[in-house]
Scaffold this active site. Structure first.
Site, PDB file in Angstrom:
ATOM      1  N   HIS A   1       0.862  -1.044  -0.072  1.00 31.74           N
ATOM      2  CA  HIS A   1       0.057  -0.153   0.207  1.00 31.74           C
ATOM      3  C   HIS A   1       0.861   1.277  -0.073  1.00 31.74           C
ATOM      4  CE1 HIS A   1       0.373   0.967   4.346  1.00 31.74           C
ATOM      5  NE2 HIS A   1       0.762  -0.390   4.566  1.00 31.74           N
TER       6      HIS A   1
ATOM      7  N   ASP B   1      -0.422   4.590   0.800  1.00 34.04           N
ATOM      8  CA  ASP B   1      -0.749   5.485   1.871  1.00 34.04           C
ATOM      9  C   ASP B   1       0.128   5.363   3.032  1.00 34.04           C
ATOM     10  OD1 ASP B   1      -2.270   3.129   2.575  1.00 34.04           O
ATOM     11  OD2 ASP B   1      -3.265   4.389   4.110  1.00 34.04           O
TER      12      ASP B   1
ATOM     13  N   GLU C   1      -4.951   1.770   3.183  1.00 36.27           N
ATOM     14  CA  GLU C   1      -4.539   0.693   4.029  1.00 36.27           C
ATOM     15  C   GLU C   1      -4.730   1.007   5.594  1.00 36.27           C
ATOM     16  OE1 GLU C   1      -2.519  -2.623   6.392  1.00 36.27           O
ATOM     17  OE2 GLU C   1      -2.144  -0.347   5.955  1.00 36.27           O
TER      18      GLU C   1
ATOM     19  N   HIS D   1       4.664   4.510  12.282  1.00 35.84           N
ATOM     20  CA  HIS D   1       3.772   5.432  12.440  1.00 35.84           C
ATOM     21  C   HIS D   1       4.059   6.424  13.422  1.00 35.84           C
ATOM     22  CE1 HIS D   1       0.057   2.159  11.789  1.00 35.84           C
ATOM     23  NE2 HIS D   1       1.156   2.384  10.784  1.00 35.84           N
TER      24      HIS D   1
END
Length: 414
Positions: free
Chosen positions: A81, A83, A178, A383
């Protein structure tokens, strides 16, 4: 086998494009800026010689590499993914290279004194002597999952440039959204046309996963009665106190910070309210389907118990399933996991087979008819500002893709 500088250049080209997704948006992709990388990937796929390159109205990018063998081989796929998470900014990513990492602290940002330290992030030690790519301490890196895209793209380019390596037809797909749980929602499995696939979306080198959480979201709404506090005796009902009773009645140690491995949990992710109304937002996770259903029942039973206590319907709950454990769909075709495991072993990578404490596009795709285990992409500390990826791990992940393609072709040779 795969030049470091080529992998770094490709990876940098991807992470410098902001592709943060937005859970509050109802469009697909959820942010317009995801189109920037999606369109770049279309151009690059064509440039390296992939066939049937397409991008649909929802920014799903697909392409094919035709088989170079005459015997019948199952069509396989690789998915990643583009994103990045809405949890932390992905704007103006400025990746840093640490050559020949010495095993000590890494100063990410001198001005803000942000340090990536092995004293806190112990996994760093295993990459001593390697080349690391880190953030500058102000953004995430985006290795989740632009490392996976880099590896798939590099592997396809290598197979095209080295036609002596046997392989069947290979499909690739790069997806939006995702990180907000929608990566597979508009994935056209029939168009993709693979019998099985692998998401390149795991973390440390060697990870191979075919189990994930069963997942649900719950919204608990508590209704109170607001009365002037000076005249509230036997009249005022404070919804926040009832909400507190609900929170405290769930098992305190069955939360993310107290669980690991296959242990499930209840996780209170948001709370907002006042005397009149309080809303609790939970996620429910468990690898075991029976335990998962029991967790949902526990919450419903607790709501009923509190309502009985207050002799009125003062608490309501809405539970929605989000995704399920792909193990149920992968176990009947375990040879697809075994091929990946054997590929790693041949490349002297120790497979780390463990359950995912989360979900991937592969979980949803498996229930859509495309069994889809997850393979490491190499990154750590996703993240956030401490995210990093060893270049050598990206090289190895690329080798795994090539080896899986080769082994699948040879496995089905009569």
């Amino acid at each position: 086998m795969f030049r470091k500088d080529r992998i770094i250049d490709r990876f940098f080209g991807y992470v410098k494009i902001d592709t943060q997704s937005d859970p509050k948006s109802n469009s697909t992709p959820s942010t317009e800026k995801q189109w920037d990388l999606a369109n770049k990937l279309v151009t690059e796929l064509k440039e390296i010689g992939m066939q049937e390159v397409s991008i649909d109205e929802n920014a799903y990018v697909m392409a094919s590499l035709p088989a170079n063998v005459s015997h019948k081989v199952p069509v396989i796929g690789f998915v990643a993914h583009f994103d990045t998470t809405p949890d932390f900014t992905g704007t103006n990513v400025n990746p840093q290279i640490v050559e020949n990492y010495d095993g000590g602290d890494i100063l990410l940002n001198e001005e803000k004194n942000i340090i990536l330290s092995p004293e806190y992030f112990e996994d760093l030690i295993q990459y001593k002597g390697q080349t690391l790519i880190t953030t500058d301490g102000t953004t995430l890196l985006g290795a989740d999952d632009k490392a996976g895209i880099t590896e798939i793209m590099t592997a396809m380019e290598y197979l095209i440039d080295n036609p002596e390596i046997p392989h069947g037809t290979i499909k690739v797909c790069f997806t939006p959204d995702e990180e907000i749980g929608r990566g597979a929602h508009k994935f056209d499995v029939q168009k993709f046309g693979a019998e099985w696939a692998y998401t390149m979306d795991g973390s440390q080198i060697g990870e191979l996963e075919f189990e994930n959480f069963n997942a649900a979201g719950a919204v608990v709404t508590v209704e109170g009665k607001s009365v002037h506090p000076g005249y509230a005796k036997d009249k005022l009902v404070n919804s926040m106190y009832i909400a507190q009773d609900f929170i405290n009645s769930l098992p305190r140690l069955e939360t993310p910070e107290h669980t690991e491995g296959r242990q499930g949990f209840f996780h209170l992710t948001n709370i907002h309210g006042n005397v009149e109304e309080t809303v609790l937002e939970y996620i429910i996770r468990d690898h075991d389907k029976k335990h998962f259903e029991a967790r949902k029942k526990m919450m419903k039973d607790l709501v009923a118990e509190i309502c009985k206590q207050y002799e009125r319907e003062c608490v309501k709950i809405e539970i929605k399933d989000q995704y399920f454990n792909m193990k149920e769909k992968v176990e009947p075709v375990m040879q697809i996991v075994e091929i990946a495991e054997e590929a790693m072993k041949e490349l002297h990578i120790k497979p780390i087979i463990k359950p995912i404490r989360g979900g991937t596009d592969g979980a949803q795709l498996s229930f859509m008819g495309l069994p889809c285990p997850n393979i490491f992409a190499g990154g750590h500390n996703f993240h956030g500002k401490y995210e990093y990826v060893p270049v050598e791990s990206m090289q190895k992940a690329t080798e795994v893709i090539v080896k899986i393609a080769e082994m699948t072709a040879n496995k089905y040779k009569k």
